[in-house]
Design a protein around this motif. Structure first.
Motif, PDB file in Angstrom:
ATOM      1  N   LEU A   1       1.002  -1.285   0.005  1.00 35.44           N
ATOM      2  CA  LEU A   1       0.058  -0.063   0.053  1.00 35.44           C
ATOM      3  C   LEU A   1       0.916   1.140  -0.059  1.00 35.44           C
ATOM      4  CD1 LEU A   1      -2.980  -1.093   2.236  1.00 35.44           C
ATOM      5  CD2 LEU A   1      -3.160  -0.318   0.026  1.00 35.44           C
ATOM      6  N   GLY A   2       1.911   1.399   0.546  1.00 33.27           N
ATOM      7  CA  GLY A   2       2.753   2.359   0.836  1.00 33.27           C
ATOM      8  C   GLY A   2       3.199   2.819  -0.765  1.00 33.27           C
ATOM      9  N   ARG A   3       3.507   1.815  -1.515  1.00 30.08           N
ATOM     10  CA  ARG A   3       4.027   1.994  -2.651  1.00 30.08           C
ATOM     11  C   ARG A   3       2.947   2.558  -3.718  1.00 30.08           C
ATOM     12  NH1 ARG A   3       7.675  -0.379  -6.447  1.00 30.08           N
ATOM     13  NH2 ARG A   3       7.110   0.390  -8.500  1.00 30.08           N
ATOM     14  N   HIS A   4       1.799   1.875  -3.618  1.00 28.49           N
ATOM     15  CA  HIS A   4       0.520   2.172  -4.485  1.00 28.49           C
ATOM     16  C   HIS A   4       0.080   3.650  -4.054  1.00 28.49           C
ATOM     17  CE1 HIS A   4       0.037  -1.407  -6.773  1.00 28.49           C
ATOM     18  NE2 HIS A   4       0.549  -2.123  -5.703  1.00 28.49           N
ATOM     19  N   ILE A   5      -0.018   3.881  -2.679  1.00 26.72           N
ATOM     20  CA  ILE A   5      -0.457   5.214  -2.319  1.00 26.72           C
ATOM     21  C   ILE A   5       0.520   6.285  -3.072  1.00 26.72           C
ATOM     22  CG2 ILE A   5      -0.724   6.822  -0.555  1.00 26.72           C
ATOM     23  CD1 ILE A   5      -1.853   4.381   1.289  1.00 26.72           C
ATOM     24  N   ARG A   6       1.824   6.120  -2.820  1.00 31.17           N
ATOM     25  CA  ARG A   6       2.660   7.002  -3.403  1.00 31.17           C
ATOM     26  C   ARG A   6       2.601   7.140  -5.224  1.00 31.17           C
ATOM     27  NH1 ARG A   6       9.277   7.466  -2.710  1.00 31.17           N
ATOM     28  NH2 ARG A   6       9.481   9.139  -4.652  1.00 31.17           N
ATOM     29  N   ASP A   7       2.269   6.000  -5.612  1.00 25.72           N
ATOM     30  CA  ASP A   7       1.958   5.897  -7.108  1.00 25.72           C
ATOM     31  C   ASP A   7       0.765   6.981  -7.297  1.00 25.72           C
ATOM     32  OD1 ASP A   7       4.242   4.686  -7.439  1.00 25.72           O
ATOM     33  OD2 ASP A   7       3.240   2.659  -7.842  1.00 25.72           O
ATOM     34  N   CYS A   8      -0.368   6.698  -6.459  1.00 28.94           N
ATOM     35  CA  CYS A   8      -1.575   7.344  -6.756  1.00 28.94           C
ATOM     36  C   CYS A   8      -1.490   8.920  -6.815  1.00 28.94           C
ATOM     37  CB  CYS A   8      -2.534   7.065  -5.689  1.00 28.94           C
ATOM     38  SG  CYS A   8      -4.033   7.728  -5.513  1.00 28.94           S
ATOM     39  N   LEU A   9      -0.483   9.194  -5.977  1.00 26.36           N
ATOM     40  CA  LEU A   9      -0.139  10.817  -5.844  1.00 26.36           C
ATOM     41  C   LEU A   9       0.569  11.311  -6.943  1.00 26.36           C
ATOM     42  CD1 LEU A   9       1.049  10.912  -2.065  1.00 26.36           C
ATOM     43  CD2 LEU A   9      -1.226  11.924  -2.816  1.00 26.36           C
ATOM     44  N   GLU A  10       1.347  10.510  -7.490  1.00 29.95           N
ATOM     45  CA  GLU A  10       2.198  10.851  -8.844  1.00 29.95           C
ATOM     46  C   GLU A  10       1.135  10.851 -10.030  1.00 29.95           C
ATOM     47  OE1 GLU A  10       5.232   8.144  -8.786  1.00 29.95           O
ATOM     48  OE2 GLU A  10       6.651   9.427  -7.649  1.00 29.95           O
ATOM     49  N   GLU A  11       0.226   9.867  -9.990  1.00 29.18           N
ATOM     50  CA  GLU A  11      -0.705   9.896 -11.150  1.00 29.18           C
ATOM     51  C   GLU A  11      -1.752  10.996 -11.113  1.00 29.18           C
ATOM     52  OE1 GLU A  11      -4.478   6.858 -12.662  1.00 29.18           O
ATOM     53  OE2 GLU A  11      -3.019   6.055 -11.230  1.00 29.18           O
ATOM     54  N   ALA A  12      -1.851  11.642  -9.908  1.00 26.02           N
ATOM     55  CA  ALA A  12      -2.850  12.903  -9.870  1.00 26.02           C
ATOM     56  C   ALA A  12      -2.120  14.147  -9.883  1.00 26.02           C
ATOM     57  CB  ALA A  12      -3.213  12.977  -8.048  1.00 26.02           C
ATOM     58  N   GLY A  13      -0.769  13.865 -10.521  1.00 23.32           N
ATOM     59  CA  GLY A  13       0.124  14.941 -11.036  1.00 23.32           C
ATOM     60  C   GLY A  13       0.964  15.561 -10.222  1.00 23.32           C
ATOM     61  N   CYS A  14       1.082  15.057  -8.946  1.00 24.53           N
ATOM     62  CA  CYS A  14       1.783  15.527  -7.853  1.00 24.53           C
ATOM     63  C   CYS A  14       3.290  15.125  -7.808  1.00 24.53           C
ATOM     64  CB  CYS A  14       1.257  15.121  -6.335  1.00 24.53           C
ATOM     65  SG  CYS A  14      -0.420  15.602  -5.993  1.00 24.53           S
ATOM     66  N   SER A  15       4.086  16.157  -7.681  1.00 26.70           N
ATOM     67  CA  SER A  15       5.701  15.885  -7.637  1.00 26.70           C
ATOM     68  C   SER A  15       5.882  15.475  -6.061  1.00 26.70           C
ATOM     69  CB  SER A  15       6.410  17.099  -7.872  1.00 26.70           C
ATOM     70  OG  SER A  15       7.838  16.907  -7.502  1.00 26.70           O
ATOM     71  N   VAL A  16       6.123  14.142  -6.139  1.00 30.07           N
ATOM     72  CA  VAL A  16       6.239  13.433  -4.848  1.00 30.07           C
ATOM     73  C   VAL A  16       8.054  13.374  -4.507  1.00 30.07           C
ATOM     74  CG1 VAL A  16       5.665  11.300  -3.415  1.00 30.07           C
ATOM     75  CG2 VAL A  16       4.145  12.326  -5.089  1.00 30.07           C
ATOM     76  N   VAL A  17       8.289  13.519  -3.346  1.00 29.78           N
ATOM     77  CA  VAL A  17       9.635  13.403  -2.810  1.00 29.78           C
ATOM     78  C   VAL A  17       9.688  12.540  -1.761  1.00 29.78           C
ATOM     79  CG1 VAL A  17      11.713  14.341  -1.928  1.00 29.78           C
ATOM     80  CG2 VAL A  17      10.215  15.617  -3.542  1.00 29.78           C
ATOM     81  N   GLY A  18      10.064  11.330  -1.650  1.00 27.13           N
ATOM     82  CA  GLY A  18       9.964  10.342  -0.387  1.00 27.13           C
ATOM     83  C   GLY A  18      10.860  10.587   0.771  1.00 27.13           C
ATOM     84  N   ILE A  19      10.333  10.502   1.790  1.00 28.40           N
ATOM     85  CA  ILE A  19      11.185  10.637   3.227  1.00 28.40           C
ATOM     86  C   ILE A  19      10.627   9.063   3.850  1.00 28.40           C
ATOM     87  CG2 ILE A  19      11.631  11.587   5.364  1.00 28.40           C
ATOM     88  CD1 ILE A  19      10.573  14.409   4.316  1.00 28.40           C
ATOM     89  N   GLY A  20      11.541   8.151   3.809  1.00 23.66           N
ATOM     90  CA  GLY A  20      11.413   6.894   4.515  1.00 23.66           C
ATOM     91  C   GLY A  20      12.552   6.284   5.064  1.00 23.66           C
ATOM     92  N   GLY A  21      12.490   4.979   5.196  1.00 21.99           N
ATOM     93  CA  GLY A  21      13.600   4.446   5.736  1.00 21.99           C
ATOM     94  C   GLY A  21      14.088   4.834   7.247  1.00 21.99           C
ATOM     95  N   LEU A  22      13.147   5.243   8.057  1.00 19.88           N
ATOM     96  CA  LEU A  22      13.606   6.180   9.131  1.00 19.88           C
ATOM     97  C   LEU A  22      14.191   5.026  10.063  1.00 19.88           C
ATOM     98  CD1 LEU A  22      10.423   8.338   9.732  1.00 19.88           C
ATOM     99  CD2 LEU A  22      12.571   8.947   8.619  1.00 19.88           C
ATOM    100  N   GLN A  23      15.116   5.605  10.767  1.00 19.84           N
ATOM    101  CA  GLN A  23      15.877   4.787  11.777  1.00 19.84           C
ATOM    102  C   GLN A  23      14.937   4.701  13.227  1.00 19.84           C
ATOM    103  OE1 GLN A  23      19.829   6.178  11.771  1.00 19.84           O
ATOM    104  NE2 GLN A  23      20.346   4.373  10.954  1.00 19.84           N
ATOM    105  N   GLN A  24      14.814   3.580  13.808  1.00 25.68           N
ATOM    106  CA  GLN A  24      13.958   3.507  14.968  1.00 25.68           C
ATOM    107  C   GLN A  24      15.290   3.246  16.131  1.00 25.68           C
ATOM    108  OE1 GLN A  24      12.088  -0.220  16.815  1.00 25.68           O
ATOM    109  NE2 GLN A  24      10.150   0.886  16.042  1.00 25.68           N
ATOM    110  N   LEU A  25      15.280   4.254  16.871  1.00 25.81           N
ATOM    111  CA  LEU A  25      16.343   4.537  18.040  1.00 25.81           C
ATOM    112  C   LEU A  25      15.963   4.031  19.489  1.00 25.81           C
ATOM    113  CD1 LEU A  25      17.674   7.741  16.290  1.00 25.81           C
ATOM    114  CD2 LEU A  25      18.561   5.465  15.833  1.00 25.81           C
ATOM    115  N   PRO A  26      16.259   2.723  19.681  1.00 24.18           N
ATOM    116  CA  PRO A  26      15.705   2.487  21.100  1.00 24.18           C
ATOM    117  C   PRO A  26      16.810   3.037  22.036  1.00 24.18           C
ATOM    118  CG  PRO A  26      16.188   0.455  19.577  1.00 24.18           C
ATOM    119  CD  PRO A  26      16.215   1.705  18.874  1.00 24.18           C
ATOM    120  N   ASN A  27      16.598   3.021  23.170  1.00 29.27           N
ATOM    121  CA  ASN A  27      17.467   3.284  24.353  1.00 29.27           C
ATOM    122  C   ASN A  27      17.629   2.464  25.379  1.00 29.27           C
ATOM    123  OD1 ASN A  27      15.520   4.393  25.913  1.00 29.27           O
ATOM    124  ND2 ASN A  27      15.379   6.282  24.721  1.00 29.27           N
TER     125      ASN A  27
END
Length: 377
Positions: A20-46
């Motif tokens: 779904l994450g991929r398809h939602i991004r594609d959906c936004l691009e199909e709507a004509g939006c310029s999409v810049v991804g911010i992902g792969g966030l690091q989970q930082l347990p302490n």
């Protein structure tokens, strides 16, 4: 419109969150939006979060790291750092986790399938939570809803839960179903050809899910057993998981079939094309993209009516839903009545495809999404 698309995972991964994450991004691009991804966030347990996990585990309780405020704040800092270079018109996320603690003046929109409150003691993975996690999760959800300019949900169930459980303006809560996570360029002519090729002497039920118990695999098995006992030869095809026990000869187990490979996609196409019904008597389900996928083949669905399912499997239009208390025989009687009347089955199959075409394609979703985004950007 420039959009910062925020996910904790890599949004290009077709297997992350069932694609779904991929398809939602594609959906936004199909709507004509310029999409810049911010992902792969690091989970930082302490040390403290690690201690809490171990402590609550000894008490037979779950402590969810991805609801811990320190983890969420770390996610937010990673996103804020990248936002400085992107300067988007708005921030968009397919979930509330990475945006709940964001400090930003950019408009925020999210599109997801559930709320935290809706998941607690509903999904097995959200059962047995410690009170600290429940408080933190609800606080996170409330903050995300307060920050968001639009809170878009895939089902009426999720939207109603947001309004009922959190202090949120109903005017900014919207419902927009997800599309099917498989390629679909089929036409009405194609669907009619698939229907003509179906053999009604043997009923083929397709069970598709990675979690045998939550998706109701045991019930699906008993439905197939009941149909065979009624005198209708029935085969149950299991895709996505392995039953936890030996199964009768009328069950065919395919295991996990990857959409990443051409071979996997062809096998799924064949299974959906040849089946008579998708069967998914889920005990818990936020939405169920597979129902949209089935409808794209003109394949009727039989399922439970829990959670978000009624939004995508609509009684009399794409198939039939049953209560969690209904016995397997109720499913079996419904299925047999349609197998005994191919003309009625064909009408339902065509209705399923029409409903898919009108409501559950990513193209339809992209048009509706653009209209929503234009109200805030």
């Amino acid at each position: 419109m420039k959009i910062a698309y925020v996910t904790t995972y890599d949004s290009s991964d077709i297997h992350a969150w069932s694609g779904l994450g991929r398809h939602i991004r594609d959906c936004l691009e199909e709507a004509g939006c310029s999409v810049v991804g911010i992902g792969g966030l690091q989970q930082l347990p302490n040390k403290l979060t690690t201690f809490k996990q171990r402590f609550y585990r000894k008490l037979s309780r779950q402590y969810l790291l991805n609801r811990d405020p320190s983890i969420l704040q770390a996610y937010a800092r990673q996103v804020e750092k990248q936002l400085q270079h992107i300067q988007p018109d708005l921030i968009f996320s397919p979930g509330t986790i990475p945006i709940a603690y964001l400090k930003t003046n950019f408009p925020i929109v999210f599109w997801t399938d559930s709320t935290f409150a809706g998941m607690v003691n509903y999904y097995p993975s959200f059962s047995g939570l410690c009170q600290e996690t429940i408080r933190a999760g609800n606080r996170m959800e409330q903050q995300a809803l307060s920050k968001a300019h639009l809170a878009i949900y895939a089902s009426q169930w999720a939207a109603q839960t947001a309004v009922a459980q959190y202090k949120v303006d109903p005017q900014k809560v919207k419902v927009l179903p997800f599309g099917a996570n498989i390629k679909s360029d089929r036409t009405l002519h194609n669907i009619n050809n698939l229907l003509k090729a179906k053999d009604f002497s043997t009923c083929k039920l397709l069970f598709c899910g990675v979690d045998w118990f939550r998706k109701g695999g045991d019930t699906a098995l008993n439905v197939a057993k009941a149909l065979n006992q009624m005198g209708l030869p029935t085969e149950l095809q299991v895709v996505g998981c392995e039953p936890p026990h030996e199964v009768p000869d009328f069950v065919k187990v395919y295991g996990f079939v990857s959409k990443k490979t051409e071979e996997g996609r062809k096998q799924l196409d064949q299974l959906f094309s040849e089946a008579h019904f998708l069967i998914l008597p889920s005990r818990a389900e936020c939405f169920g993209v597979v129902f949209a996928e089935a409808a794209s083949f003109g394949l009727p669905s039989v399922s439970s009516n829990t959670g978000g399912i009624p939004t995508v499997n609509q009684d009399g239009k794409t198939g039939q839903t049953f209560s969690l208390e209904d016995p397997p025989e109720a499913y079996a009687r419904y299925i047999k009545s349609l197998m005994d009347s191919p003309q009625q089955y064909h009408q339902l199959a065509l209705s399923a495809f029409e409903t898919f075409s009108q409501s559950f394609t990513w193209s339809v979703a992209s048009q509706k999404m653009l209209s929503l985004l234009q109200t805030v950007a």
